[in-house]
Design a protein around this motif. Structure first.
Motif, PDB file in Angstrom:
ATOM      1  N   LEU A  99     -40.381 -24.757  47.121  1.00 47.01           N
ATOM      2  CA  LEU A  99     -40.528 -26.134  46.635  1.00 47.01           C
ATOM      3  C   LEU A  99     -39.891 -26.293  45.260  1.00 47.01           C
ATOM      4  CD1 LEU A  99     -44.180 -26.904  47.794  1.00 47.01           C
ATOM      5  CD2 LEU A  99     -42.137 -28.191  48.447  1.00 47.01           C
ATOM      6  N   ARG A 100     -40.059 -25.308  44.409  1.00 45.33           N
ATOM      7  CA  ARG A 100     -39.425 -25.390  43.094  1.00 45.33           C
ATOM      8  C   ARG A 100     -37.911 -25.370  43.227  1.00 45.33           C
ATOM      9  NH1 ARG A 100     -39.309 -21.201  37.963  1.00 45.33           N
ATOM     10  NH2 ARG A 100     -38.432 -22.712  36.478  1.00 45.33           N
ATOM     11  N   GLY A 101     -37.402 -24.527  44.121  1.00 47.72           N
ATOM     12  CA  GLY A 101     -35.964 -24.498  44.351  1.00 47.72           C
ATOM     13  C   GLY A 101     -35.432 -25.814  44.861  1.00 47.72           C
ATOM     14  N   ALA A 102     -36.284 -26.574  45.578  1.00 49.12           N
ATOM     15  CA  ALA A 102     -35.889 -27.883  46.095  1.00 49.12           C
ATOM     16  C   ALA A 102     -36.188 -29.008  45.111  1.00 49.12           C
ATOM     17  CB  ALA A 102     -36.619 -28.153  47.416  1.00 49.12           C
ATOM     18  N   GLY A 103     -36.645 -28.658  43.894  1.00 51.01           N
ATOM     19  CA  GLY A 103     -36.941 -29.672  42.880  1.00 51.01           C
ATOM     20  C   GLY A 103     -38.206 -30.465  43.149  1.00 51.01           C
ATOM     21  N   GLN A 104     -39.150 -29.865  43.884  1.00 55.44           N
ATOM     22  CA  GLN A 104     -40.365 -30.577  44.269  1.00 55.44           C
ATOM     23  C   GLN A 104     -41.605 -30.115  43.505  1.00 55.44           C
ATOM     24  OE1 GLN A 104     -40.431 -33.246  46.500  1.00 55.44           O
ATOM     25  NE2 GLN A 104     -38.231 -33.011  46.204  1.00 55.44           N
ATOM     26  N   ILE A 105     -41.451 -29.292  42.479  1.00 49.62           N
ATOM     27  CA  ILE A 105     -42.566 -28.857  41.645  1.00 49.62           C
ATOM     28  C   ILE A 105     -42.400 -29.446  40.254  1.00 49.62           C
ATOM     29  CG2 ILE A 105     -43.686 -26.886  40.530  1.00 49.62           C
ATOM     30  CD1 ILE A 105     -44.370 -27.024  43.424  1.00 49.62           C
ATOM     31  N   ASP A 106     -43.453 -30.102  39.782  1.00 49.95           N
ATOM     32  CA  ASP A 106     -43.430 -30.732  38.456  1.00 49.95           C
ATOM     33  C   ASP A 106     -44.682 -30.286  37.698  1.00 49.95           C
ATOM     34  OD1 ASP A 106     -43.319 -32.291  36.216  1.00 49.95           O
ATOM     35  OD2 ASP A 106     -43.278 -34.219  37.261  1.00 49.95           O
ATOM     36  N   LEU A 107     -44.504 -29.317  36.775  1.00 48.57           N
ATOM     37  CA  LEU A 107     -45.630 -28.827  35.983  1.00 48.57           C
ATOM     38  C   LEU A 107     -45.719 -29.509  34.628  1.00 48.57           C
ATOM     39  CD1 LEU A 107     -46.190 -24.981  36.476  1.00 48.57           C
ATOM     40  CD2 LEU A 107     -47.459 -26.907  37.372  1.00 48.57           C
ATOM     41  N   SER A 108     -45.071 -30.681  34.502  1.00 49.11           N
ATOM     42  CA  SER A 108     -45.254 -31.445  33.268  1.00 49.11           C
ATOM     43  C   SER A 108     -46.711 -31.853  33.112  1.00 49.11           C
ATOM     44  CB  SER A 108     -44.354 -32.683  33.254  1.00 49.11           C
ATOM     45  OG  SER A 108     -44.689 -33.558  34.328  1.00 49.11           O
ATOM     46  N   ARG A 109     -47.420 -31.971  34.247  1.00 44.75           N
ATOM     47  CA  ARG A 109     -48.863 -32.211  34.207  1.00 44.75           C
ATOM     48  C   ARG A 109     -49.505 -31.607  35.444  1.00 44.75           C
ATOM     49  NH1 ARG A 109     -46.470 -37.286  34.914  1.00 44.75           N
ATOM     50  NH2 ARG A 109     -46.785 -38.231  36.980  1.00 44.75           N
ATOM     51  N   VAL A 110     -50.739 -31.176  35.281  1.00 43.67           N
ATOM     52  CA  VAL A 110     -51.571 -30.670  36.368  1.00 43.67           C
ATOM     53  C   VAL A 110     -52.838 -31.502  36.400  1.00 43.67           C
ATOM     54  CG1 VAL A 110     -53.118 -28.753  36.991  1.00 43.67           C
ATOM     55  CG2 VAL A 110     -50.703 -28.323  36.584  1.00 43.67           C
ATOM     56  N   ILE A 111     -53.273 -31.855  37.597  1.00 43.07           N
ATOM     57  CA  ILE A 111     -54.467 -32.675  37.764  1.00 43.07           C
ATOM     58  C   ILE A 111     -55.499 -31.854  38.523  1.00 43.07           C
ATOM     59  CG2 ILE A 111     -55.379 -34.865  38.603  1.00 43.07           C
ATOM     60  CD1 ILE A 111     -51.629 -34.476  38.398  1.00 43.07           C
ATOM     61  N   VAL A 112     -56.735 -31.854  38.040  1.00 45.26           N
ATOM     62  CA  VAL A 112     -57.805 -31.096  38.688  1.00 45.26           C
ATOM     63  C   VAL A 112     -58.902 -32.047  39.135  1.00 45.26           C
ATOM     64  CG1 VAL A 112     -57.304 -29.019  37.351  1.00 45.26           C
ATOM     65  CG2 VAL A 112     -59.021 -30.619  36.532  1.00 45.26           C
ATOM     66  N   ASP A 113     -59.546 -31.683  40.227  1.00 47.95           N
ATOM     67  CA  ASP A 113     -60.652 -32.482  40.751  1.00 47.95           C
ATOM     68  C   ASP A 113     -61.366 -31.649  41.809  1.00 47.95           C
ATOM     69  OD1 ASP A 113     -62.346 -34.606  40.979  1.00 47.95           O
ATOM     70  OD2 ASP A 113     -61.024 -35.840  42.205  1.00 47.95           O
ATOM     71  N   SER A 114     -62.526 -32.129  42.244  1.00 48.69           N
ATOM     72  CA  SER A 114     -63.282 -31.417  43.277  1.00 48.69           C
ATOM     73  C   SER A 114     -63.775 -32.411  44.310  1.00 48.69           C
ATOM     74  CB  SER A 114     -64.474 -30.676  42.658  1.00 48.69           C
ATOM     75  OG  SER A 114     -65.466 -31.602  42.231  1.00 48.69           O
ATOM     76  N   SER A 115     -64.107 -31.902  45.486  1.00 47.53           N
ATOM     77  CA  SER A 115     -64.749 -32.705  46.519  1.00 47.53           C
ATOM     78  C   SER A 115     -65.822 -31.849  47.177  1.00 47.53           C
ATOM     79  CB  SER A 115     -63.744 -33.207  47.559  1.00 47.53           C
ATOM     80  OG  SER A 115     -63.350 -32.170  48.416  1.00 47.53           O
ATOM     81  N   SER A 116     -66.920 -32.486  47.538  1.00 49.19           N
ATOM     82  CA  SER A 116     -68.054 -31.783  48.145  1.00 49.19           C
ATOM     83  C   SER A 116     -68.029 -31.960  49.655  1.00 49.19           C
ATOM     84  CB  SER A 116     -69.376 -32.309  47.583  1.00 49.19           C
ATOM     85  OG  SER A 116     -69.467 -32.074  46.198  1.00 49.19           O
ATOM     86  N   VAL A 117     -68.413 -30.905  50.361  1.00 49.24           N
ATOM     87  CA  VAL A 117     -68.520 -30.957  51.825  1.00 49.24           C
ATOM     88  C   VAL A 117     -69.868 -30.367  52.213  1.00 49.24           C
ATOM     89  CG1 VAL A 117     -66.038 -30.817  52.227  1.00 49.24           C
ATOM     90  CG2 VAL A 117     -67.383 -28.712  52.129  1.00 49.24           C
ATOM     91  N   ARG A 118     -70.416 -30.865  53.293  1.00 49.02           N
ATOM     92  CA  ARG A 118     -71.679 -30.333  53.789  1.00 49.02           C
ATOM     93  C   ARG A 118     -71.448 -28.970  54.424  1.00 49.02           C
ATOM     94  NH1 ARG A 118     -75.432 -34.189  57.364  1.00 49.02           N
ATOM     95  NH2 ARG A 118     -75.341 -35.276  55.340  1.00 49.02           N
ATOM     96  N   ALA A 119     -72.421 -28.073  54.245  1.00 52.13           N
ATOM     97  CA  ALA A 119     -72.368 -26.742  54.852  1.00 52.13           C
ATOM     98  C   ALA A 119     -73.451 -26.645  55.913  1.00 52.13           C
ATOM     99  CB  ALA A 119     -72.567 -25.662  53.796  1.00 52.13           C
ATOM    100  N   ILE A 120     -73.053 -26.179  57.086  1.00 50.12           N
ATOM    101  CA  ILE A 120     -74.005 -25.986  58.170  1.00 50.12           C
ATOM    102  C   ILE A 120     -74.684 -24.636  57.977  1.00 50.12           C
ATOM    103  CG2 ILE A 120     -74.341 -25.882  60.654  1.00 50.12           C
ATOM    104  CD1 ILE A 120     -73.429 -28.607  59.585  1.00 50.12           C
ATOM    105  N   GLY A 121     -75.890 -24.647  57.462  1.00 51.06           N
ATOM    106  CA  GLY A 121     -76.599 -23.407  57.184  1.00 51.06           C
ATOM    107  C   GLY A 121     -76.259 -22.878  55.812  1.00 51.06           C
ATOM    108  N   ALA A 122     -76.990 -21.861  55.406  1.00 51.89           N
ATOM    109  CA  ALA A 122     -76.773 -21.258  54.100  1.00 51.89           C
ATOM    110  C   ALA A 122     -75.657 -20.225  54.188  1.00 51.89           C
ATOM    111  CB  ALA A 122     -78.064 -20.618  53.598  1.00 51.89           C
ATOM    112  N   GLY A 123     -75.350 -19.643  53.058  1.00 59.10           N
ATOM    113  CA  GLY A 123     -74.308 -18.633  53.002  1.00 59.10           C
ATOM    114  C   GLY A 123     -73.785 -18.520  51.590  1.00 59.10           C
ATOM    115  N   PRO A 124     -72.952 -17.518  51.328  1.00 60.16           N
ATOM    116  CA  PRO A 124     -72.360 -17.390  49.990  1.00 60.16           C
ATOM    117  C   PRO A 124     -71.561 -18.638  49.625  1.00 60.16           C
ATOM    118  CG  PRO A 124     -71.990 -15.407  51.297  1.00 60.16           C
ATOM    119  CD  PRO A 124     -72.528 -16.436  52.230  1.00 60.16           C
TER     120      PRO A 124
END
Length: 272
Positions: free
Chosen positions: A92-117
């Motif tokens: 992707l970088r070779g194709a000019g599709q990576i832009d590290l001028s900025r990085v964006i972080v975020d999270s999303s929650s999902v339900r877990a069926i049963g417990a676990g690590p």
């Protein structure tokens, strides 16, 4: 199925990353193992559809769900998806599709069926068991790193680990990219100590502050990570965590990140 789920070009990139199978005994070798490509087709089919392992169609030729599950586990332990991700990021970088001028972080929650690590009571789902997908993307929404935690882990705890998990991105001559210039995040990441730690690394933190009015203008930069979360949730198996083993769910997450990078690379190739 007539058309393979994994196309030939992507398979060429994956094939040489897979660990070599164990040598078969000359006498009483046993049943011939399912080909790796067939097993991978079954894995991606489960990822895309959300189907249970035991319900994999026999006509796919990928063996049983147990076979595909074991291949996914073994390839995750061998680091196949991490290496594939780095390979696709370099392309992707070779194709000019990576832009590290900025990085964006975020999270999303999902339900877990049963417990676990890496599960925990989800504060936005009546304390039902859940997990969080923490994602860092570049300015174009390409997933650079992803971390799995319990749903009760605060977003700010994964800010620095997400930045540290960004691999060195090669693809062109010169020094590989790894450190972004700016990091954008919403109010969940408001922390002055973390801002200072980013500054110490030469990164400019633009983190929304809590108890301030809306209209900060960060939305025009942050929307790409919301779209990336939507891309992840297009893989139905990631909308709900069915796997009790965290390593299996993490394998699905990393495989999905690779598929997103591959789709982005294909779109960029079609544009020329």
């Amino acid at each position: 199925m007539d058309k393979p789920i994994i196309d030939d070009e992507l398979w060429k990139r994956i094939e040489h990353l897979l660990p070599q199978p164990k040598a078969r005994r000359e006498k009483y070798p046993g049943r011939k193992p399912v080909p790796d490509r067939a097993a991978l087709n079954g894995i991606v089919f489960v990822l895309r559809t959300g189907l249970r392992w035991r319900d994999l169609p026999a006509e796919m030729g990928c063996g049983s769900g147990v076979t595909c599950w074991r291949r996914l586990r073994d390839w995750q332990q061998a680091g196949v998806w991490d290496r594939l991700h780095e390979l696709l990021l370099a392309e992707l970088r070779g194709a000019g599709q990576i832009d590290l001028s900025r990085v964006i972080v975020d999270s999303s929650s999902v339900r877990a069926i049963g417990a676990g690590p890496k599960t925990g009571p989800n504060p936005v789902d009546r304390a039902r068991p859940g997990s969080k997908h923490h994602v860092a993307t570049d300015a174009n929404g390409v997933p650079l790193s992803i971390i799995l935690t319990g749903a009760n882990r605060h977003d700010i705890t994964q800010l620095l680990p997400l930045i540290d998990a960004i691999p060195a991105i090669r693809g062109i001559r010169g020094r590989p990219l790894q450190k972004p210039q700016v990091v954008y995040a919403d109010r969940g990441y408001d922390s002055e100590p973390h801002r200072q730690r980013l500054r110490d690394r030469g990164i400019n933190p633009i983190l929304a502050k809590r108890r301030t009015v809306h209209g900060s203008g960060l939305g025009k930069y942050r929307w790409v990570v919301e779209r990336t979360h939507a891309w992840f949730h297009n893989f139905h198996h990631l909308r709900i965590r069915y796997e009790q083993l965290a390593t299996i769910h993490e394998a699905f997450l990393k495989l999905a990140a690779c598929m997103i990078c591959w789709n982005t690379l294909q779109r960029s190739a079609q544009a020329f």
